[in-house]
Design an enzyme around this catalytic site. Structure first.
Site, PDB file in Angstrom:
ATOM      1  CB  VAL A 114      -0.969   0.008   1.204  1.00  0.00           C
ATOM      2  CG1 VAL A 114      -0.221   0.060   2.517  1.00  0.00           C
ATOM      3  CG2 VAL A 114      -1.960   1.153   1.104  1.00  0.00           C
ATOM      4  NE  ARG A 276       6.014   2.165   3.843  1.00  0.00           N
ATOM      5  CZ  ARG A 276       5.118   1.179   3.803  1.00  0.00           C
ATOM      6  NH1 ARG A 276       4.612   0.697   4.939  1.00  0.00           N
ATOM      7  NH2 ARG A 276       4.729   0.676   2.648  1.00  0.00           N
ATOM      8  CD  GLU A 305      10.611  -1.772   8.097  1.00  0.00           C
ATOM      9  OE1 GLU A 305      10.315  -2.500   7.119  1.00  0.00           O
ATOM     10  OE2 GLU A 305       9.783  -1.080   8.703  1.00  0.00           O
ATOM     11  CG  HIS A 324       6.942  -3.823   7.870  1.00  0.00           C
ATOM     12  ND1 HIS A 324       7.583  -2.894   7.097  1.00  0.00           N
ATOM     13  CD2 HIS A 324       5.616  -3.672   7.591  1.00  0.00           C
ATOM     14  CE1 HIS A 324       6.698  -2.209   6.380  1.00  0.00           C
ATOM     15  NE2 HIS A 324       5.501  -2.675   6.674  1.00  0.00           N
TER      16      HIS A 324
END
Length: 359
Positions: A114, A276, A305, A324
């Site tokens: 997304v 985010r 990440e 995540h």
């Protein structure tokens, strides 16, 4: 391996009748395969999306056949040469270097995400490349995980589990492992969109007293769904007992959650980020947690990440960090891969994508 359903089936039929195969027939099959649009898929995406690509008979595609390790950048730059479309995930940076490597044949980029901060939108627009993404289908999963992370953080479940496992569970104590409850609280939402509304809908039964939100402008239609009040950023910080970050990462929101925000928050407040990692200044967050400026934080996203295990945030008991996984349900990940595949196929046909970005 390059896949084409029509061509592979023809080859299978040919394989059982080799004596009837002429040179012209072999050439025809090879030409059919070579004329189909070429697609590179940068990850072993969930099976529903791969099935759509295979059974479409419209493309031939090559796949980086791993879900554990991202395709190395050097190999990615080689594999995209001459492709007509690219199906990627958020670990791949789609920038000028990659687009130059792909060349003029590239017409469609479909990301199974997304968020699109890994895409250089200006470069894509300049080249006339269409972009598909996968919003909406992950709203429920992200909202569920956000609520789970909020409760885990506010009720100190990770600490409690550790104490139970390591012998810290002794006699009953009046204030041991006490946390903060949602009943009669004020919940703030930074960035009120589909996910923010879905989070509020799930929190409402916990007897939340009030929902407030901050966005670039009031969003009355969405706010009405959850009876939320629009407030300035300072008031969001001051009033929120729980602050959930749901905004996109843009130049305007980069590190918007910093010491200025944390300094205005209550020392009993809980900060949650499932949007985010780049919207948070992690050094400022560490100081706010370490000094008791805020009570706790739950993060599903970080920078970078994965976050190195040596990062100071991991040393704090009042910080819960997840890798995540907000959209990580079987249903949602398959829906995302299906949408990404369909966006790609529609884009190659010159038709409107189910979910496409306006560049």
């Amino acid at each position: 391996m390059w896949f084409s359903r029509m061509a592979l089936r023809r080859l299978q039929r040919i394989a059982v009748t080799p004596l009837k195969l002429s040179g012209d027939q072999v050439g025809k099959v090879q030409r059919e395969m070579s004329t189909l649009p070429r697609v590179y898929v940068t990850r072993q995406i969930p099976p529903d999306g791969l099935k759509i690509l295979k059974e479409s008979g419209q493309v031939q595609f090559e796949l980086w056949d791993s879900d554990d390790v991202p395709v190395p950048r050097k190999e990615l730059l080689q594999k995209v040469k001459g492709v007509d479309a690219l199906l990627c995930v958020l670990t791949e940076k789609i920038d000028a270097e990659l687009l130059d490597a792909a060349g003029p044949n590239l017409k469609v980029v479909s990301t199974m995400s997304v968020g699109f901060d890994h895409l250089s939108l200006d470069e894509l627009k300049k080249r006339g490349i269409r972009v598909g993404y996968t919003p909406d289908v992950l709203t429920d999963a992200v909202a569920e995980l956000t609520v789970a992370l909020l409760l885990t953080t506010s009720r100190r479940l990770i600490e409690a589990t550790h104490e139970a496992k390591t012998g810290g569970w002794g006699t009953w104590r009046t204030l041991w492992l006490c946390g903060y409850e949602l009943a009669n609280s004020t919940v703030g939402i930074l960035g009120l969109g589909r996910i923010g509304v879905a989070i509020a809908e799930r929190l409402a039964p916990f007897k939340v007293k009030k929902f407030i939100y901050t966005d670039v402008a009031p969003r009355p239609e969405l706010a009405k769904l959850i009876n939320a009040e629009f407030v300035p950023m300072d008031e969001l910080a001051k009033q929120s007992d729980f602050l959930a970050v749901c905004c996109a990462l843009t130049p305007e929101t980069k590190e918007i959650c910093n010491k200025d925000l944390f300094s205005k928050m209550k020392n009993t407040s809980i900060f949650i980020n499932t949007s985010r990692g780049g919207v948070v200044n992690q050094e400022d967050l560490y100081e706010a947690l370490k000094t008791g400026q805020i009570a706790g934080a739950g993060l599903d996203v970080t920078v970078p990440e994965p976050l190195p295990t040596s990062h100071p945030l991991f040393t704090l008991k009042n910080c819960v960090i997840l890798p995540h996984i907000a959209s990580a349900s079987y249903t949602t990940r398959n829906a995302m891969s299906s949408l990404a595949a369909n966006n790609l196929l529609l884009g190659l046909q010159g038709k409107p994508m189910i979910k496409g970005l306006t560049l």
